[in-house]
Write an enzyme that holds these catalytic residues in place. Structure first.
Site, short mmCIF file in Angstrom:
data_model
loop_
_atom_site.label_atom_id
_atom_site.label_comp_id
_atom_site.label_asym_id
_atom_site.label_seq_id
_atom_site.Cartn_x
_atom_site.Cartn_y
_atom_site.Cartn_z
N LYS A 1 0.88 -1.18 0.00
CA LYS A 1 0.00 0.00 0.00
C LYS A 1 0.92 1.22 0.00
O LYS A 1 1.46 1.61 1.03
CB LYS A 1 -0.87 -0.02 1.26
CG LYS A 1 -2.22 0.68 1.11
CD LYS A 1 -2.16 2.13 0.69
CE LYS A 1 -1.89 3.07 1.84
NZ LYS A 1 -1.80 4.49 1.42
N GLY B 1 6.83 5.23 8.67
CA GLY B 1 5.97 6.41 8.69
C GLY B 1 5.93 7.03 10.08
O GLY B 1 6.90 6.95 10.84
N SER B 2 4.79 7.61 10.42
CA SER B 2 4.69 8.37 11.66
C SER B 2 4.46 7.45 12.86
O SER B 2 3.86 6.38 12.73
CB SER B 2 3.54 9.38 11.57
OG SER B 2 2.32 8.69 11.47
N THR C 1 0.63 6.58 13.24
CA THR C 1 0.12 5.54 12.35
C THR C 1 0.75 4.20 12.70
O THR C 1 0.09 3.15 12.62
CB THR C 1 0.38 5.94 10.88
OG1 THR C 1 -0.30 7.17 10.63
CG2 THR C 1 -0.13 4.90 9.91
N GLY C 2 2.01 4.23 13.12
CA GLY C 2 2.67 2.99 13.56
C GLY C 2 1.91 2.33 14.70
O GLY C 2 1.73 1.11 14.74
N GLU D 1 9.46 1.51 11.40
CA GLU D 1 10.50 2.54 11.27
C GLU D 1 9.78 3.86 11.36
O GLU D 1 9.03 4.25 10.47
CB GLU D 1 11.21 2.34 9.93
CG GLU D 1 12.57 2.99 9.91
CD GLU D 1 12.48 4.41 9.44
OE1 GLU D 1 12.26 5.30 10.29
OE2 GLU D 1 12.65 4.63 8.23
N CYS E 1 13.41 10.31 7.43
CA CYS E 1 13.34 9.78 8.80
C CYS E 1 14.66 9.98 9.53
O CYS E 1 14.68 10.26 10.71
CB CYS E 1 12.97 8.30 8.75
SG CYS E 1 13.88 7.37 7.53
N GLU F 1 9.97 15.91 15.98
CA GLU F 1 10.34 15.73 14.57
C GLU F 1 9.51 16.70 13.73
O GLU F 1 8.29 16.55 13.63
CB GLU F 1 10.07 14.29 14.14
CG GLU F 1 10.54 14.01 12.72
CD GLU F 1 10.29 12.57 12.28
OE1 GLU F 1 9.15 12.08 12.46
OE2 GLU F 1 11.23 11.96 11.74
P1 NAP Z 1 1.69 8.38 7.93
O1 NAP Z 1 0.26 8.58 8.26
O2 NAP Z 1 2.49 7.63 8.92
O3 NAP Z 1 1.79 7.67 6.49
C1 NAP Z 1 2.68 6.62 6.17
C2 NAP Z 1 1.94 5.52 5.44
O4 NAP Z 1 0.93 4.96 6.28
C3 NAP Z 1 1.21 6.00 4.19
O5 NAP Z 1 1.24 4.97 3.22
C4 NAP Z 1 -0.20 6.20 4.71
O6 NAP Z 1 -1.15 6.20 3.68
C5 NAP Z 1 -0.32 5.00 5.63
N1 NAP Z 1 -1.39 5.11 6.62
C6 NAP Z 1 -1.95 6.24 7.16
N2 NAP Z 1 -2.89 5.92 8.07
C7 NAP Z 1 -2.96 4.56 8.10
C8 NAP Z 1 -3.74 3.62 8.85
N3 NAP Z 1 -4.64 4.00 9.74
N4 NAP Z 1 -3.52 2.29 8.63
C9 NAP Z 1 -2.59 1.87 7.75
N5 NAP Z 1 -1.84 2.72 7.01
C10 NAP Z 1 -2.01 4.05 7.19
O7 NAP Z 1 2.41 9.77 7.69
P2 NAP Z 1 1.82 11.17 7.12
O8 NAP Z 1 0.53 11.51 7.78
O9 NAP Z 1 1.85 11.13 5.65
O10 NAP Z 1 2.98 12.16 7.63
C11 NAP Z 1 2.91 12.69 8.95
C12 NAP Z 1 4.23 12.59 9.68
O11 NAP Z 1 4.71 11.25 9.66
C13 NAP Z 1 5.40 13.37 9.09
O12 NAP Z 1 5.37 14.72 9.44
C14 NAP Z 1 6.59 12.65 9.68
O13 NAP Z 1 6.84 13.08 10.99
C15 NAP Z 1 6.12 11.21 9.71
N6 NAP Z 1 6.63 10.43 8.56
C16 NAP Z 1 7.74 9.71 8.76
C17 NAP Z 1 8.28 8.99 7.70
C18 NAP Z 1 9.53 8.19 7.89
O14 NAP Z 1 10.24 7.95 6.92
N7 NAP Z 1 9.79 7.71 9.09
C19 NAP Z 1 7.68 9.02 6.44
C20 NAP Z 1 6.51 9.74 6.27
C21 NAP Z 1 6.00 10.46 7.35
P3 NAP Z 1 -1.69 7.61 3.07
O15 NAP Z 1 -0.53 8.54 3.00
O16 NAP Z 1 -2.19 7.20 1.75
O17 NAP Z 1 -2.74 8.10 4.00
#
Ligand code: NAP
Ligand code: MG
Length: 491
Positions: free
Chosen positions: A185, A238-239, A242-243, A260, A294, A393
């Site tokens: 996904k 990701g965040s 969401t983790g 991660e 990250c 962050e």
């Molecule tokens: P996010 O919500 O953690 O998104 C990462 C992934 O998880 C995307 O594919 C997202 O899909 C998916 N996702 C979101 N909600 C989900 C759920 N309930 N169940 C399963 N999968 C889900 O991150 P974001 O909202 O785009 O960004 C917010 C913050 O996250 C950033 O400011 C940063 O601090 C952090 N982040 C960290 C990394 C990293 O490399 N560690 C990468 C991205 C973001 P959709 O995007 O399609 O909703």
């Protein structure tokens, strides 16, 4: 969220379908999403807005592949297919890099570098597939014990938008090498390169269903994948929020995960550091991908006796950083979307209201299109240790400089956030470099250097709130397998 009805005017835009069981398919209910380019905020493509039904079909296709044509391949055959996909990514790098750069807003040169890394992941794990040895151990007389590495089965991969092709490569290539079948996904904001790579995989002969892509929203397709009862393992980047949601969903099925979850990674500059070498690396570590990394080096801790000199050198160079449209190929592009732009602007506004000291600002290119999600890179000096800029962050081009008193203080400050992903130690004292590196509570430490992103061979992952499990290098293969102990009584 950029939801359009299927009848919308955007029908003129190219549509990138899901890949399920080797076929390009629309969402079961026909819903679609517009894909925006961060450089101008305009829609330029469309993807499926998948739901639970689409995820179930993809998981079923993966299960069929795992129990059938994909699962029957030898490790050597799997490895060869992976290496062939690495070659195909390298051959299609110009097309893929252009797509990635437009989709994420990152400068084209960085899109190209990402494709080199993505190809390399498939090469690395392809060549590792037939070297995943098991073990034996001494047991009772008359027994032989063998420990073999079994794939989990169907693995789910929830990929973020910052380095789509790279993070896809590091997670999917390792999982496929172990013999798992994958359902991916991608992030709603950055899907296109992954869909194209899955098409390449199909074209070079991957069995149908070994690699499936289900595009859509995290709250819909992502939630359905992480809670699906027939998924055996989840890999997530990701965040932290969401983790947590994904781990809760996985816990209900009692399956394993790798997480991660980002960081607040420090670079420690001792007074005896080679500042000429350090400055460009320190700046690149926060500017790369607009700070949306990250492992971004978002805190620079400087020994007080060198603080004035080092901060001046960093500020002079920082002021030259330029942001602009992806095709202008400057130092950095726009933020991925309006939400991330607002998040960075919130931190900047809050810091300015608190009277935090701006040491330097980069510039947004005068030609940057209106409607793009640009923010000016900003350097703060003398950031207090309890300030949000020192602990949270930001995930943007915001760098905080902080003085420290001595080695013990530097270590305490470096380890003093809830995160623990990467650290950089800059010193001319070899013994100190080892002492400090060993004292860092994180998953990777660089001495007199810093490597945000890349590093295919280097095991990577967090401690504390940065997550758990390891990706990259050979260690990732252990995550995507489960050992099985076979005890043979031969009398
Ligand atoms: P996010 O919500 O953690 O998104 C990462 C992934 O998880 C995307 O594919 C997202 O899909 C998916 N996702 C979101 N909600 C989900 C759920 N309930 N169940 C399963 N999968 C889900 O991150 P974001 O909202 O785009 O960004 C917010 C913050 O996250 C950033 O400011 C940063 O601090 C952090 N982040 C960290 C990394 C990293 O490399 N560690 C990468 C991205 C973001 P959709 O995007 O399609 O909703
Ligand atoms: Mg996009």
């Amino acid at each position: 969220m950029n939801i359009q009805s299927k009848e919308s005017a955007s029908l003129a835009l190219p549509f990138s379908a899901n890949i399920i069981g080797g076929k390009n398919v629309e969402a079961a209910d026909g819903r679609i999403l517009d894909v925006l380019c961060p450089s101008d905020g305009q829609a330029f493509a469309r993807i499926a807005r998948s739901g639970a039904e689409d995820v179930s079909r993809a998981v079923a296709a993966a299960r069929k592949a795992f129990e059938g044509d994909w699962g029957r391949l030898t490790a050597l055959e799997r490895g060869r297919l992976l290496m062939k996909l690495g070659e195909a990514i390298a051959d299609h790098a110009p097309e893929l890099a252009a797509l990635e750069s437009r989709d994420t807003g990152k400068p084209l040169k960085h899109g190209k570098a990402d494709m080199v890394a993505a190809a390399r992941y498939f090469e690395f794990y392809g060549s590792a597939a037939d070297k995943l040895y098991g073990d034996t151990l001494p047991f009772l007389n008359g027994y032989t014990v063998a420990i073999v590495n079994d794939p989990h089965g169907v693995t789910g991969h929830i990929v973020p938008w910052n380095y789509p092709a790279q993070i896809f490569g590091r997670s999917v290539a390792a999982s496929l090498a172990c013999g798992n079948a994958c359902v991916v996904k991608p992030a709603e904001d950055a899907c296109l390169s992954l869909i194209r790579i899955a098409e390449l995989a199909r074209d070079i002969g991957f069995p149908d269903g070994a690699l499936n892509i289900v595009a859509g929203l995290g709250s819909e397709a992502g939630a359905a994948l992480s809670s699906h009862p027939d998924v055996d393992f989840i890999s997530f980047t990701g965040s932290p929020q969401t983790g947590t949601a994904i781990q809760a969903a996985a816990a209900r099925n009692n399956i394993g995960v790798t997480m991660e979850l980002g960081g607040k990674s420090p670079q420690l500059l001792f007074a005896d550091a080679d500042i000429e070498t350090a400055v460009p690396v320190v700046i690149n570590a926060i500017i790369q991908n607009g700070g949306q990394t990250c492992s971004a080096g978002s805190r620079v801790l400087i020994e007080r006796s060198a603080y004035a000199k080092f901060s001046k050198a960093i500020a002079e160079r920082f002021a030259k950083v330029r942001a602009g449209a992806h095709d202008r190929d400057l130092d950095m592009g726009a933020m991925i979307n309006a939400k991330q732009k607002a998040r960075v602007e919130f931190y900047l506004k809050q810091a300015k209201e608190q009277g935090q000291h701006v040491l330097a600002q980069g510039v947004v290119d005068a030609d940057a299109p209106a409607g793009g999600f640009y923010v000016a890179p900003t350097l703060f000096g003398d950031v207090p240790r309890d300030n949000a800029l020192a602990i949270e962050e930001v995930f943007g081009p915001v760098l905080s400089l902080m003085p420290f008193e001595d080695e013990a203080d530097a270590i305490a400050l470096a380890n003093g956030t809830p995160y623990g992903l990467v650290a950089g130690v800059w010193t001319g004292d070899a013994k100190r470099s080892i002492r400090v590196a060993r004292a860092m509570r994180c998953g990777q430490v660089f001495v007199n250097g810093y490597g945000a992103g890349g590093g295919i061979e280097l095991p990577f992952g967090g401690v504390k709130r940065s997550g758990h499990g390891r990706e990259k290098g050979f260690e990732a293969l252990r995550e995507f397998c489960a050992s099985k102990t076979i005890v043979i009584n031969h009398g």
